[in-house]
Enzyme design. Structure first.
Site, PDB file in Angstrom:
ATOM      1  N   ALA A  10       0.826  -1.208   0.000  1.00 26.24           N
ATOM      2  CA  ALA A  10       0.000   0.000   0.000  1.00 26.24           C
ATOM      3  C   ALA A  10       0.860   1.259   0.000  1.00 26.24           C
ATOM      4  CB  ALA A  10      -0.912  -0.004   1.226  1.00 26.24           C
ATOM      5  N   ARG A  16      -2.532   7.440 -11.102  1.00 27.14           N
ATOM      6  CA  ARG A  16      -3.676   7.523 -12.007  1.00 27.14           C
ATOM      7  C   ARG A  16      -4.947   8.027 -11.311  1.00 27.14           C
ATOM      8  NH1 ARG A  16      -2.463   1.445 -14.023  1.00 27.14           N
ATOM      9  NH2 ARG A  16      -1.314   1.452 -12.050  1.00 27.14           N
ATOM     10  N   TYR A 385     -28.095  30.164  21.115  1.00 30.54           N
ATOM     11  CA  TYR A 385     -26.757  30.735  20.910  1.00 30.54           C
ATOM     12  C   TYR A 385     -26.814  32.245  21.067  1.00 30.54           C
ATOM     13  CZ  TYR A 385     -22.268  31.415  18.472  1.00 30.54           C
ATOM     14  OH  TYR A 385     -20.989  31.744  18.141  1.00 30.54           O
TER      15      TYR A 385
HETATM   16  C1  UD1 Z   1       0.060  -5.157 -10.175  1.00 32.66           C
HETATM   17  C2  UD1 Z   1       0.806  -6.388 -10.713  1.00 32.66           C
HETATM   18  C3  UD1 Z   1       0.002  -6.950 -11.877  1.00 32.66           C
HETATM   19  C4  UD1 Z   1      -1.409  -7.281 -11.436  1.00 32.66           C
HETATM   20  C5  UD1 Z   1      -2.080  -6.082 -10.765  1.00 32.66           C
HETATM   21  C6  UD1 Z   1      -3.368  -6.537 -10.116  1.00 32.66           C
HETATM   22  C7  UD1 Z   1       3.227  -6.115 -10.378  1.00 32.66           C
HETATM   23  C8  UD1 Z   1       4.502  -5.736 -11.013  1.00 32.66           C
HETATM   24  N1  UD1 Z   1       2.136  -6.021 -11.142  1.00 32.66           N
HETATM   25  O1  UD1 Z   1       0.037  -4.207 -11.215  1.00 32.66           O
HETATM   26  O2  UD1 Z   1       0.636  -8.129 -12.374  1.00 32.66           O
HETATM   27  O3  UD1 Z   1      -2.166  -7.721 -12.548  1.00 32.66           O
HETATM   28  O4  UD1 Z   1      -1.236  -5.521  -9.751  1.00 32.66           O
HETATM   29  O5  UD1 Z   1      -4.136  -5.467  -9.669  1.00 32.66           O
HETATM   30  O6  UD1 Z   1       3.216  -6.521  -9.232  1.00 32.66           O
HETATM   31  N2  UD1 Z   1       2.962  -0.736  -4.458  1.00 32.66           N
HETATM   32  C9  UD1 Z   1       3.858  -0.501  -3.442  1.00 32.66           C
HETATM   33  N3  UD1 Z   1       5.116  -0.100  -3.747  1.00 32.66           N
HETATM   34  C10 UD1 Z   1       5.547   0.058  -5.009  1.00 32.66           C
HETATM   35  C11 UD1 Z   1       4.631  -0.202  -6.059  1.00 32.66           C
HETATM   36  C12 UD1 Z   1       3.353  -0.593  -5.749  1.00 32.66           C
HETATM   37  O7  UD1 Z   1       3.519  -0.639  -2.271  1.00 32.66           O
HETATM   38  O8  UD1 Z   1       6.731   0.397  -5.198  1.00 32.66           O
HETATM   39  C13 UD1 Z   1       1.584  -1.152  -4.110  1.00 32.66           C
HETATM   40  C14 UD1 Z   1       0.567  -0.152  -4.574  1.00 32.66           C
HETATM   41  O9  UD1 Z   1       0.288   0.788  -3.559  1.00 32.66           O
HETATM   42  C15 UD1 Z   1      -0.649  -1.031  -4.896  1.00 32.66           C
HETATM   43  C16 UD1 Z   1      -0.041  -2.381  -5.233  1.00 32.66           C
HETATM   44  O10 UD1 Z   1       1.290  -2.362  -4.759  1.00 32.66           O
HETATM   45  O11 UD1 Z   1      -1.522  -1.166  -3.784  1.00 32.66           O
HETATM   46  C17 UD1 Z   1      -0.049  -2.645  -6.722  1.00 32.66           C
HETATM   47  O12 UD1 Z   1       0.644  -1.605  -7.387  1.00 32.66           O
HETATM   48  P1  UD1 Z   1       0.133  -0.998  -8.756  1.00 32.66           P
HETATM   49  O13 UD1 Z   1       1.093   0.042  -9.178  1.00 32.66           O
HETATM   50  O14 UD1 Z   1      -1.286  -0.665  -8.681  1.00 32.66           O
HETATM   51  O15 UD1 Z   1       0.363  -2.278  -9.698  1.00 32.66           O
HETATM   52  P2  UD1 Z   1      -0.412  -2.650 -11.021  1.00 32.66           P
HETATM   53  O16 UD1 Z   1       0.183  -1.894 -12.153  1.00 32.66           O
HETATM   54  O17 UD1 Z   1      -1.856  -2.579 -10.824  1.00 32.66           O
HETATM   55 CA    CA Z   2      -3.162  -1.875  -9.193  1.00 28.39          CA
END
Ligand code: UD1
Ligand code: CA
Length: 460
Positions: A10, A16, A385
């Site tokens: 998280a 986005r 009041y």
């Molecule tokens: C990720 C997965 C993808 C999957 C999708 C499902 C990876 C590389 N990709 O992509 O395969 O289909 O989720 O929803 O894992 N986060 C961190 N630190 C970071 C990056 C992200 O804590 O450095 C957390 C974000 O807060 C988020 C989650 O990880 O809650 C997923 O990150 P996000 O950037 O949304 O990944 P997706 O591109 O959706």
């Molecule tokens: Ca995601």
């Protein structure tokens, strides 16, 4: 089922979303995205580690008591995020990794995933889904024989990989030892220059270890919230589930599509919810009630056989057989006891209204204690009041306040007292007394004609 350690990612900014608020704190159906994930884990994992980064202080403030936190200072990818939790892991047992932005995964699904992982004695098990539009998700790449090979991210995928409809939900169970081993070997040589957790899968397979997958029955639950449009989709899906559950339990919804019930709301059987009704936060509605249309109730307790129409209630407690509205506003700390009737254009704040009392039209009542069987006539205003402080008003049982009266607080209207219409009461009225506090009427015979002749009435 024995407990697993859960790591919830998280830390991302959620670019986005284009929001100041960390993505995982955006709400659907009255609960932050992260809260939905944590609640699905409730019976599976008592050791929950949330990886925070962007907006860490806000996330910690909201969930501080229930979980442990690992800080990811720079967001270098989902694999890097898991690495930050490593010092908190024992290195034994199983680790379930989830994303904080997939709020629709149910506890049943997570239990199914864990069961599959254990039955297949795998080093890792991935929760997948077959979706109509896989755009944006990691694709599950299998060999001709159907064996799992790797996960490829949208931005790294070849055209023929992009066609694959089976996606990674971002949810996995790992054998802790296997996870710790492959985490060290992740590289960031990919389209996004990030350490992808998804690469752990190919690394484990490369080591000859068993990796299983478990496919979601209802693909819609895989929805990851990355932008506001997906937030609205998630909200709408969850709302449908909540409404369905309520209807099955005996609640009538005239139009489920325009009935907005938050996740922490309970509604009794034979209650009817009319269109454009929102029940927000923690609300309890009893049985046999009529709520709406066009009504918003927040953080309130509503008894049985209550009617609330076209009104706004926040922080209120209503006993059985109360009637509110149309067009009333009841603000925090309002208590309406059995059989109270509050009518149109009435505002009440921080007041306790006793059994069967009536405030039927056009009144303001604030900081007041009203006894039972009292009647506050049309236009009764409690003047609570003085521009500096709020003062209390006490109105006794069976008291009758005539129309258009001002009760200037602090003041007490005794039990059974009668306030004449149009009075401005500034001194206590003893029990049983009649109080008149208005200018005496003067009639001047024949004088009306002068005003009418001068055309004074033309403006009406
Ligand atoms: C990720 C997965 C993808 C999957 C999708 C499902 C990876 C590389 N990709 O992509 O395969 O289909 O989720 O929803 O894992 N986060 C961190 N630190 C970071 C990056 C992200 O804590 O450095 C957390 C974000 O807060 C988020 C989650 O990880 O809650 C997923 O990150 P996000 O950037 O949304 O990944 P997706 O591109 O959706
Ligand atoms: Ca995601």
């Amino acid at each position: 089922m024995t407990d697993v350690t859960a790591v919830i990612l998280a830390a991302g900014e959620g670019k986005r979303m284009r929001s100041k608020r960390p993505k995982v704190l955006h709400e659907i159906c009255g609960r932050p995205l992260l809260g939905h994930v944590l609640s699905a884990l409730e019976n599976l994992s008592s050791a929950k580690i949330v990886v925070v980064g962007h907006g860490a202080a806000e996330v910690k403030a909201l969930f501080g008591n229930s979980v442990q936190f690992a800080l990811q200072e720079e967001q270098l990818g989902t694999g890097h995020a898991v690495m930050q939790a490593v010092p908190l892991l024992s290195g034994r047992g199983e680790v379930m990794v989830l994303c904080g932005d997939t709020p629709l995964l149910s506890s049943e699904t997570l239990a199914g995933l864990l069961k599959e992982h254990r039955q297949t004695a795998a080093a890792a098990t991935v929760l997948t889904a077959c979706v109509p539009n896989p755009f944006g998700y990691g694709r599950i790449i299998r060999s001709a024989s159907g064996a799992l090979e790797k996960i490829v991210e949208e931005k790294d995928a070849y055209a023929q990989e992009k066609i694959v409809a089976e996606i990674n939900t971002g949810t996995y169970v790992f054998a802790a030892e296997a996870l710790l081993d492959v985490l060290k070997r992740l590289s960031n040589k990919n389209a996004q220059g990030e350490y992808y957790l998804t690469d752990c899968i190919a690394l484990l397979i490369g080591k000859g270890l068993m990796v299983s997958s478990f496919c979601l029955e209802d693909y819609r639950h895989a929805l990851g919230v990355n932008d506001r449009s997906q937030l609205a989709q998630a909200s709408s899906l969850l709302r449908q589930q909540i409404n369905q559950r309520l209807m099955v339990s005996g609640v009538t919804m005239v139009d489920p599509a325009t009935t907005y019930v938050d996740i922490d709301v309970r509604v009794g059987a034979d209650t009817i919810l009319f269109p454009n009704t929102s029940l927000r936060g923690t609300v309890e509605v009893g049985k046999g009630c009529t709520i709406g249309p066009n009504t918003e109730i927040t953080d309130s307790i509503i008894g049985d056989y209550v009617t609330v129409r076209h009104s706004v209630l926040n922080g209120c407690t209503l006993a059985d057989n109360v009637t509110v509205g149309p067009f009333a506003q009841l603000r925090p700390a309002t208590v309406l006891r059995q059989g109270v009737k509050v009518g149109n254009f009435v505002e009440i704040k921080k007041s306790d209204i006793g059994n069967n009392s009536k405030i039927s039209h056009l009144s303001y009542v604030g900081d007041a204690q009203v006894g039972s069987h009292a009647n506050l006539g049309a236009g009764t205003i409690v003047v609570n009041y003085d521009g500096q402080e709020k003062h209390c008003t006490v109105i006794g049982d069976q008291a009758f306040v005539g129309c258009n009266s001002n009760l200037v607080a602090p003041v007490t209207i005794g039990k059974g007292a009668f306030v004449a219409a149009g009075s401005t009461i500034t001194k206590d009225v003893p029990p049983g007394a009649l109080s008149l506090a208005r200018a005496k009427q003067v009639n001047k015979n024949g004088m009306a004609a002068r005003f009418i002749e001068n055309g004074k009435n033309d403006d009406f």
